[in-house]
Design a protein around this motif. Structure first.
Motif: not given
Length: 166
Positions: A62-73
């Protein structure tokens, strides 16, 4: 109560489950205990913190979306240049867009406003601002939940089962 990390037969992290579910899997022979915390549930049965399934389970990618929230995590809500954990974090392209750098897990890091402005449209090497952690794509969405437990100081024994967790 406590959570238990479930590993596939290949030692790949699959899930985080409750301690009760983990104990049932061990008692039924579907899993084996890999790590424990020293406490016992009953005589000669330590409280599990990591279990491994005895049979391999295929998991679809499952591809993990490149989002601001995921980058901060991924970057633990800290500037990757100076290490501050301020509220006003921005996203910085390691290789600036003006130089052909794209939007990818390997090219975007979190940065405080001060460091982002200081770096400008240069690379970290040109700006003499080395990255604390090289940006990389997380291997699974479970990575974020495991990282939260490990960074919270709760389950340090999980660290060795997750690739890219610093």
């Amino acid at each position: 109560m406590s959570k238990v990390l479930v590993l596939n037969a290949s030692y790949e992290p699959l899930n985080i489950t409750s301690w009760r579910r983990a104990v049932v899997l061990v008692i039924k022979g579907k899993a084996e205990q890999v790590e424990h915390n020293g406490r016992v549930i009953y005589a000669d049965f330590p409280f599990p913190t990591v279990i491994r399934l005895r049979h391999y389970v295929r998991v679809p990618y499952k591809e993990i979306p490149l989002t601001r929230r995921n980058l901060l995590h991924r970057d633990n809500h800290t500037c990757q240049y100076c290490g501050t954990g301020s509220e006003g974090l921005t996203l910085d392209h390691v290789v600036p867009r003006s130089r052909g750098g794209g939007d990818s897990w390997e090219n975007i890091v979190t940065a405080c406003v001060r460091c982002n402005v200081k770096k400008g449209s240069r690379t970290p090497k040109e700006a003499s601002m080395p990255l604390r952690n090289p940006p990389r794509k997380p291997h699974s969405s479970l990575y974020f939940e495991i990282a939260r437990h490990v960074r919270g100081g709760v389950h340090q024994e999980w660290r060795k089962y997750v690739i890219g967790l610093n």
